[in-house]
Design a protein around this motif. Sequence first.
Motif, PDB file in Angstrom:
ATOM      1  N   TRP A  88       0.591  -1.362   0.592  1.00  0.00           N
ATOM      2  CA  TRP A  88      -0.195  -0.541   0.103  1.00  0.00           C
ATOM      3  C   TRP A  88       1.031   0.887   0.651  1.00  0.00           C
ATOM      4  O   TRP A  88       0.594   1.672  -0.896  1.00  0.00           O
ATOM      5  CB  TRP A  88      -0.721  -0.162   0.976  1.00  0.00           C
ATOM      6  CG  TRP A  88      -1.773   0.975   1.542  1.00  0.00           C
ATOM      7  CD1 TRP A  88      -2.884   1.748   0.242  1.00  0.00           C
ATOM      8  CD2 TRP A  88      -1.671   2.551   1.455  1.00  0.00           C
ATOM      9  NE1 TRP A  88      -3.774   2.722   0.496  1.00  0.00           N
ATOM     10  CE2 TRP A  88      -2.825   2.895   1.573  1.00  0.00           C
ATOM     11  CE3 TRP A  88      -0.849   2.924   2.776  1.00  0.00           C
ATOM     12  CZ2 TRP A  88      -3.183   4.527   2.436  1.00  0.00           C
ATOM     13  CZ3 TRP A  88      -1.236   4.476   2.633  1.00  0.00           C
ATOM     14  CH2 TRP A  88      -2.116   4.886   2.945  1.00  0.00           C
ATOM     15  N   ALA A  89       1.729   1.210   1.200  1.00  0.00           N
ATOM     16  CA  ALA A  89       2.965   2.419   1.018  1.00  0.00           C
ATOM     17  C   ALA A  89       4.100   2.677   0.527  1.00  0.00           C
ATOM     18  O   ALA A  89       4.685   3.389  -0.131  1.00  0.00           O
ATOM     19  CB  ALA A  89       2.873   2.453   2.929  1.00  0.00           C
ATOM     20  N   TYR A  90       4.287   0.798   0.125  1.00  0.00           N
ATOM     21  CA  TYR A  90       5.901   1.006  -0.303  1.00  0.00           C
ATOM     22  C   TYR A  90       5.712  -0.750  -0.471  1.00  0.00           C
ATOM     23  O   TYR A  90       5.109  -1.395  -0.610  1.00  0.00           O
ATOM     24  CB  TYR A  90       6.788   0.887   0.507  1.00  0.00           C
ATOM     25  CG  TYR A  90       6.458  -0.250   1.969  1.00  0.00           C
ATOM     26  CD1 TYR A  90       7.741  -1.240   2.026  1.00  0.00           C
ATOM     27  CD2 TYR A  90       6.342   0.148   2.569  1.00  0.00           C
ATOM     28  CE1 TYR A  90       7.815  -2.098   2.822  1.00  0.00           C
ATOM     29  CE2 TYR A  90       6.557  -0.926   3.928  1.00  0.00           C
ATOM     30  CZ  TYR A  90       6.905  -2.326   4.171  1.00  0.00           C
ATOM     31  OH  TYR A  90       6.571  -3.272   4.673  1.00  0.00           O
ATOM     32  N   GLY A  91       6.614  -1.434  -1.257  1.00  0.00           N
ATOM     33  CA  GLY A  91       6.765  -2.134  -2.545  1.00  0.00           C
ATOM     34  C   GLY A  91       6.390  -1.733  -3.419  1.00  0.00           C
ATOM     35  O   GLY A  91       6.047  -0.938  -4.429  1.00  0.00           O
ATOM     36  N   SER A  92       6.825  -3.088  -4.490  1.00  0.00           N
ATOM     37  CA  SER A  92       6.373  -3.219  -5.798  1.00  0.00           C
ATOM     38  C   SER A  92       4.835  -2.114  -6.510  1.00  0.00           C
ATOM     39  O   SER A  92       4.995  -1.727  -7.451  1.00  0.00           O
ATOM     40  CB  SER A  92       6.859  -4.478  -6.681  1.00  0.00           C
ATOM     41  OG  SER A  92       5.539  -5.226  -5.905  1.00  0.00           O
ATOM     42  N   GLN A  93       4.092  -2.558  -5.274  1.00  0.00           N
ATOM     43  CA  GLN A  93       2.995  -2.389  -5.832  1.00  0.00           C
ATOM     44  C   GLN A  93       2.004  -1.367  -4.948  1.00  0.00           C
ATOM     45  O   GLN A  93       0.751  -0.797  -5.166  1.00  0.00           O
ATOM     46  CB  GLN A  93       1.548  -3.054  -5.188  1.00  0.00           C
ATOM     47  CG  GLN A  93       1.866  -4.936  -6.250  1.00  0.00           C
ATOM     48  CD  GLN A  93       2.153  -4.484  -7.987  1.00  0.00           C
ATOM     49  OE1 GLN A  93       1.344  -3.578  -8.489  1.00  0.00           O
ATOM     50  NE2 GLN A  93       3.491  -4.896  -8.508  1.00  0.00           N
ATOM     51  N   GLY A  94       3.287  -1.012  -4.262  1.00  0.00           N
ATOM     52  CA  GLY A  94       2.449   0.358  -2.845  1.00  0.00           C
ATOM     53  C   GLY A  94       3.464   2.016  -3.141  1.00  0.00           C
ATOM     54  O   GLY A  94       4.006   1.859  -3.099  1.00  0.00           O
ATOM     55  N   ASN A  95       1.818   2.330  -4.345  1.00  0.00           N
ATOM     56  CA  ASN A  95       2.275   3.794  -4.604  1.00  0.00           C
ATOM     57  C   ASN A  95       0.991   4.740  -3.672  1.00  0.00           C
ATOM     58  O   ASN A  95       1.353   5.251  -4.561  1.00  0.00           O
ATOM     59  CB  ASN A  95       2.154   3.565  -5.422  1.00  0.00           C
ATOM     60  CG  ASN A  95       3.175   3.345  -6.321  1.00  0.00           C
ATOM     61  OD1 ASN A  95       4.508   3.174  -6.662  1.00  0.00           O
ATOM     62  ND2 ASN A  95       2.889   2.258  -7.429  1.00  0.00           N
ATOM     63  N   ALA A  96       0.279   3.972  -3.291  1.00  0.00           N
ATOM     64  CA  ALA A  96      -0.507   5.678  -2.684  1.00  0.00           C
ATOM     65  C   ALA A  96      -0.536   6.659  -2.389  1.00  0.00           C
ATOM     66  O   ALA A  96      -0.745   7.454  -2.420  1.00  0.00           O
ATOM     67  CB  ALA A  96      -1.022   4.656  -1.187  1.00  0.00           C
ATOM     68  N   LEU A  97       0.634   6.680  -1.857  1.00  0.00           N
ATOM     69  CA  LEU A  97       1.202   8.060  -1.011  1.00  0.00           C
ATOM     70  C   LEU A  97       2.069   8.411  -1.958  1.00  0.00           C
ATOM     71  O   LEU A  97       2.961   9.943  -1.219  1.00  0.00           O
ATOM     72  CB  LEU A  97       2.314   7.507   0.453  1.00  0.00           C
ATOM     73  CG  LEU A  97       1.173   6.900   1.367  1.00  0.00           C
ATOM     74  CD1 LEU A  97       2.370   6.606   2.665  1.00  0.00           C
ATOM     75  CD2 LEU A  97      -0.461   8.202   2.036  1.00  0.00           C
ATOM     76  N   LYS A  98       2.723   8.181  -3.016  1.00  0.00           N
ATOM     77  CA  LYS A  98       3.712   8.463  -3.921  1.00  0.00           C
ATOM     78  C   LYS A  98       3.283  10.051  -4.750  1.00  0.00           C
ATOM     79  O   LYS A  98       2.151  10.810  -5.266  1.00  0.00           O
ATOM     80  CB  LYS A  98       3.507   8.194  -5.125  1.00  0.00           C
ATOM     81  CG  LYS A  98       4.648   8.137  -6.166  1.00  0.00           C
ATOM     82  CD  LYS A  98       4.399   6.900  -7.215  1.00  0.00           C
ATOM     83  CE  LYS A  98       5.558   7.885  -8.566  1.00  0.00           C
ATOM     84  NZ  LYS A  98       5.461   6.881  -9.840  1.00  0.00           N
TER      85      LYS A  98
END
Length: 202
Positions: A88-98
């Motif tokens: 969600w916040a980080y990781g390959s799929q975690g872009n919610a806070l980008k």
Amino acid sequence: MARILIQFAHPALEKSRVHKQLLRHIPQHPDIYVNDLYERYPDFNIDITREQQLLLKYDIIVLQHPFYWYSSPAIIKQWQDLVLEHGWAYGSQGNALKGKVLLNAISAGGSFEVYRPEGRNRHTIPEFLYPFEQTARLCHMEYWPPFAIHGTHRLQEADISLYALQYEQLLLAMANDRVSPSELATCHYLNDLVPIPSTIQS
């Protein structure tokens, strides 16, 4: 216009002259919201869904807290551990806070001089805050210099009021997109954008 979420954390607010003043000076603005973590989660049982929804709604996240043991009060670590989820916040799929902004707004008992390489604490406040900066980077966020108030135990009420007014003006500037990357690049602290003349300090 930028929307600002202030994640406030103080386990003993009744004892804090500084943070009570800072809270009173947070502008009553439709795009600025204060989320008091200790008041909402006295048992540390953080509502992850609510907190993630709040983060999605705002552009600038301010962690406002006393500088305890060179870091933050415990509930902010709990909040980070639970809310900033992998995927969600980080990781390959975690872009919610980008693209969002993170910064700390802190009070410290020690003077500016003790937070220098040659001072008693051997490091600067921004160096102690590297874990927050790296957290922001990992979450694809931008990390801004902190707002900091030093020597809080010896500050007179008039000086605390000046810092509170400085905080208020900075929040309004951020809400109105008046903070530029070139200005940030020159800052040690965010306070530098709205300097308090030495002639009116105690």
